[in-house]
Design a protein around this motif. Structure first.
Motif, PDB file in Angstrom:
ATOM      1  N   ASP A 101       0.262   3.875   1.740  1.00 54.27           N
ATOM      2  CA  ASP A 101       0.123   4.685   2.949  1.00 54.27           C
ATOM      3  C   ASP A 101       1.131   4.356   4.049  1.00 54.27           C
ATOM      4  O   ASP A 101       0.992   4.806   5.180  1.00 54.27           O
ATOM      5  N   ARG A 106      -2.710  -9.234   5.418  1.00 51.80           N
ATOM      6  CA  ARG A 106      -2.748  -8.013   4.607  1.00 51.80           C
ATOM      7  C   ARG A 106      -2.439  -8.400   3.166  1.00 51.80           C
ATOM      8  O   ARG A 106      -2.082  -9.534   2.874  1.00 51.80           O
ATOM      9  N   ARG A 130      -1.984   4.613   9.176  1.00 57.11           N
ATOM     10  CA  ARG A 130      -1.508   5.183   7.910  1.00 57.11           C
ATOM     11  C   ARG A 130      -0.797   6.512   8.147  1.00 57.11           C
ATOM     12  O   ARG A 130      -1.157   7.270   9.051  1.00 57.11           O
ATOM     13  N   ASP A 139       0.834  -1.197   0.000  1.00 54.96           N
ATOM     14  CA  ASP A 139       0.000   0.000   0.000  1.00 54.96           C
ATOM     15  C   ASP A 139       0.868   1.247   0.000  1.00 54.96           C
ATOM     16  O   ASP A 139       1.992   1.231   0.490  1.00 54.96           O
ATOM     17  N   GLN A 168       1.473   1.688   5.621  1.00 57.04           N
ATOM     18  CA  GLN A 168       1.029   0.673   6.589  1.00 57.04           C
ATOM     19  C   GLN A 168       1.772  -0.627   6.335  1.00 57.04           C
ATOM     20  O   GLN A 168       1.821  -1.501   7.183  1.00 57.04           O
TER      21      GLN A 168
HETATM   22 MG    MG Z   1      -4.138   1.626   4.584  1.00 52.89          MG
END
Ligand code: MG
Ligand code: UDP
Length: 309
Positions: A97, A158, A202, A95, A99
């Motif tokens: 962000d 994830r 995030r 991702d 994370q």
């Molecule tokens: Mg995220």
């Protein structure tokens, strides 16, 4: 030298992209003796400056490639586009962000190389920083789907993982339109090592998933990887028939003992409503599957590209 493709789905990520780029460049620098990188940004129809920022990276850095969609197609489509266009011997999905810490790729690569895994995936052991109701429903979802589906879908998994070319090719063979990648990973098999880590919030910007979007996504998962709800509707039908037969006997016997008092229309209304409800519920389940089948038969592309490099 071996090449790692990093696929980064981005939807309205202007706030965080610069940080992310710095981090992943740092990760690439740390690994430069063993592997080289390619960064594949998928702009999923962002309405902010995401694409401009990515283009700016691409101007100064040959490792940066991008694909920009004609509208927002969702993260699943973005990941699929990434898999189709990744040229590396290993492919990572992460991702934008932060994370999914890019520096973990180094460890993942080491596990694949030294311990011969086909993929290394991450799962979070805590869900702190997430609304309580959301965690509760997420837990219920994973319990339910693992009961009713033969495909293993790991709780807290994830999308962040590194995998071999062979595994990516297997994912590309699964060309269904209604995609649920967490299930597809389980379905194709291969050896996966799980690394656990604490949930990170995030770095900037907002999550793109509302509660409803997640609920619909979870139904996608259930309909895509289990037909148990269909069996459930037949079982419910069967049970209702049995109950009806018992009720008939009950009424006949009662008539012989107590005669025939003309009462009981409220109970009749309840019964009619109850059975009507169950019927609609079962038709609803059936329609979910039919709708998915309908969308699959249309054979529409999973995404539409507007620009790429
Ligand atoms: Mg995220
Ligand atoms: N994302 C995307 N298309 C969408 C929604 C999200 O490409 O329609 C990307 C988003 O830019 C981010 C990743 O998917 O890189 C995960 O999204 P987010 O952080 O909002 O989800 P969360 O981490 O809250 O589950």
């Amino acid at each position: 030298m071996e090449k790692i493709s990093a696929i980064v789905p981005c939807y309205n990520e202007e706030d965080v992209l610069e940080y992310f780029y710095n981090e992943i460049c740092g990760a690439a620098e740390e690994m430069k003796s063993s592997a080289e990188f390619e960064f594949l940004f998928i702009d999923d129809g962002s309405k902010d400056k995401t694409l401009e920022i990515i283009k700016k990276f691409a101007e100064n850095d040959d490792r940066v490639h991008y694909i920009s969609f004609s509208r927002n197609f969702g993260k699943e489509s973005a990941m699929y586009a990434g898999f189709q266009n990744a040229a590396g011997d290993y492919v990572a999905v992460l991702d934008a962000d932060l994370q999914d810490p890019p520096r973990l790729i180094k460890d993942m690569y080491r596990y694949i190389k030294e311990e011969n895994y086909d993929s290394v995936a991450t799962r979070r052991v805590t869900r702190c920083g997430e609304p309580v109701i959301r965690s509760f429903f997420a837990r219920c979802f994973y319990k339910l789907i693992n009961k009713i589906s033969k495909t293993e879908i790991v709780d807290g998994a994830r999308d962040f993982r590194l995998m071999t070319r062979q595994m990516v090719d297997a994912i590309l063979e699964v060309t269904e339109y209604n995609r649920f990648t967490k299930g597809i990973y389980g379905w194709i098999g291969f050896e996966t090592k799980w690394i656990e880590y604490e949930n990170v919030e995030r770095a900037a910007g907002k999550t793109k998933w509302s509660f409803w979007k997640l609920l619909i996504y979870s139904m996608e998962g259930i309909v895509g990887f289990s037909t148990a709800p269909l069996a459930l509707s037949s079982i419910v039908g069967l049970v209702m028939c049995l109950v009806a037969v018992l009720a008939i006997f009950f009424i006949i016997i009662r008539k012989f003992i107590f005669g025939d008092p003309t009462s009981g229309w409220p109970s009749l209304v309840c019964i009619i409503l109850f059975i009507g409800g169950i019927q609609l519920f079962c038709v609803g389940i059936l329609s979910q599957y039919m709708a998915k089948a309908y969308l699959e038969t249309k054979n529409r592309p999973i995404y539409v590209v507007k620009e790429k490099r």
